[in-house]
Every structure is written in structure tokens, then in C-alpha cells.
Design an enzyme around this catalytic site. Structure first.
Site, PDB file in Angstrom:
ATOM      1  N   CYS A   1       0.870  -1.172   0.000  1.00 48.86           N
ATOM      2  CA  CYS A   1       0.000   0.000   0.000  1.00 48.86           C
ATOM      3  C   CYS A   1       0.913   1.230   0.000  1.00 48.86           C
ATOM      4  O   CYS A   1       1.491   1.587   1.027  1.00 48.86           O
ATOM      5  CB  CYS A   1      -0.902   0.005   1.236  1.00 48.86           C
ATOM      6  SG  CYS A   1      -2.026   1.405   1.261  1.00 48.86           S
ATOM      7  N   LEU A   2       1.080   1.824  -1.177  1.00 46.91           N
ATOM      8  CA  LEU A   2       1.918   3.017  -1.333  1.00 46.91           C
ATOM      9  C   LEU A   2       1.264   3.880  -2.404  1.00 46.91           C
ATOM     10  O   LEU A   2       0.999   3.403  -3.512  1.00 46.91           O
ATOM     11  CB  LEU A   2       3.342   2.608  -1.758  1.00 46.91           C
ATOM     12  CG  LEU A   2       4.352   3.738  -1.950  1.00 46.91           C
ATOM     13  CD1 LEU A   2       4.603   4.483  -0.644  1.00 46.91           C
ATOM     14  CD2 LEU A   2       5.669   3.204  -2.510  1.00 46.91           C
TER      15      LEU A   2
END
Length: 199
Positions: free
Chosen positions: A92-93
Site C-alpha cells: 500500500c503506497l
């Protein structure tokens, strides 16, 4: 692969290979095939983090629509981090999702992932269990992350006490990785981990 994507990715690949900054950060990039559509990345755990001394492998898939869409990246090496799934390696970026811009490069992605290991975003987690531990029990989180780095990423910090607990559950007949995940999830409480594995 579309011509624009192929030319761009070849140029970026050469940039990463030749970059002194990238080399200093102990970041590597290799081709998995001749079309530049699949790459293998490697990042070193940053100093002063539980990942220090570990080496983390990444799987990088370049889409046909690159650079207008981000590469698909996931961790192959198992890691205990709020923004990376401890099960699938999904990340999750923001720059790998809605904050991607065509001006960004593979170098940006690799350096950003290494920076993520230094500065987790627990309020935007990929792994809710790890994020909860990170926020509520920072010392247990750090110990667990160091342990995973030692076991899966060849890190230098051996946590004998934690390994003994994994051995205890293995002695009860549980598979090693499942035992480690249960203990990590249950803050290294043997009874809770056992209940978790049985339920």
C-alpha cells in the site's frame, strides 16, 4: 509491449544500474526476461529500522500502458510491516496507485519503497494486524519485524526467545511458518497463538 513503454523502461533500467545513489542505498534491479516486462528488484533494509541488514526481493511487472500507469510491485521476501501484506507481499503506497505520475521512474519506486521501510503509514495499512501492533505495541512490533527480517531476509538480529516459541508450537505439530504467523499476530503469546491456530 508498446514501443514507448519499451524504450522508456530500457532507459530507466540503465539509469538504475548506473546510479551511484541507488548503489549507495544497496538497491539492485535485474531483468527476468528480454522484453523488460518483468523485473526483479532488491532493496536493503534501511539503518536504524527493524529491517536493517535484511535484503528484500521484489517482483516488478511493467504494464503495456507504462509510464502512464504504475508498475505492479510486490514483496517476494516475507516482511512484517503495516503497509505490506505479511501474506501476499502486496504494497500500500500512494505512488503505486492513485498518486502515480508519468514523470516517475523505477528509481523513484525503488527509493520510495526503501523509504517506506523507514517510515510506515499505519493509518493507511495494507496489513491491519501489523498496523494495530505497530500503533499499540511498538516494542513488540519492532521485535517481530526484526525476527521476520532475520528469518526471511537474512537479517543479522537473531531473536532466540521468539525462535524458542516457534519451536514450541512446532513441537505441538504446527507447521513452522503458520506457527510464526500466529505468534506474530498474537503478540508472541503462546496460549493465544495456539487458540488462533486451532480455531
Amino acid at each position: 509491449m508498446a514501443n514507448i513503454a519499451a524504450q522508456r523502461i530500457q532507459r530507466e533500467f540503465r539509469e538504475v544500474i548506473k546510479s551511484e545513489e541507488v548503489a549507495k542505498c544497496h538497491i539492485k534491479l535485474e531483468l527476468k526476461n528480454d522484453e523488460y516486462t518483468e523485473l526483479k528488484g532488491e532493496i536493503a533494509g534501511p539503518p536504524d529500522t527493524p529491517y536493517d541488514g535484511g535484503v528484500f526481493q521484489l517482483d516488478i511487472i511493467i504494464p503495456e500502458t507504462y509510464p502512464f500507469n504504475p508498475p505492479k510491485v510486490k514483496f517476494i521476501t516475507k516482511i512484517w510491516h503495516p503497509n505490506i501484506s505479511s501474506v501476499t507481499g502486496a504494497i500500500c503506497l500512494d505512488i503505486l496507485k492513485d498518486q502515480w505520475a508519468a514523470a516517475m521512474t523505477l528509481r523513484t519506486v525503488l527509493l520510495s519503497l526503501q523509504a517506506l521501510l523507514s517510515a510506515a503509514e499505519p493509518d493507511d495499512p495494507q496489513d491491519a494486524v501489523v498496523a494495530r501492533q505497530y500503533k499499540e505495541q511498538q516494542s513488540v512490533f519492532r521485535q517481530t519485524a526484526k525476527h521476520w527480517t532475520y528469518i526471511y531476509a537474512k537479517g543479522p538480529h537473531r531473536e532466540a526467545e521468539l525462535e524458542a516459541k516457534v519451536s514450541q508450537l512446532r513441537g505441538m505439530g504446527f507447521e513452522e511458518h503458520k506457527a510464526r504467523v500466529a505468534l506474530s499476530t498474537c503478540d508472541w503469546n503462546i496460549q493465544r497463538a495456539t487458540d488462533h491456530l486451532i480455531s
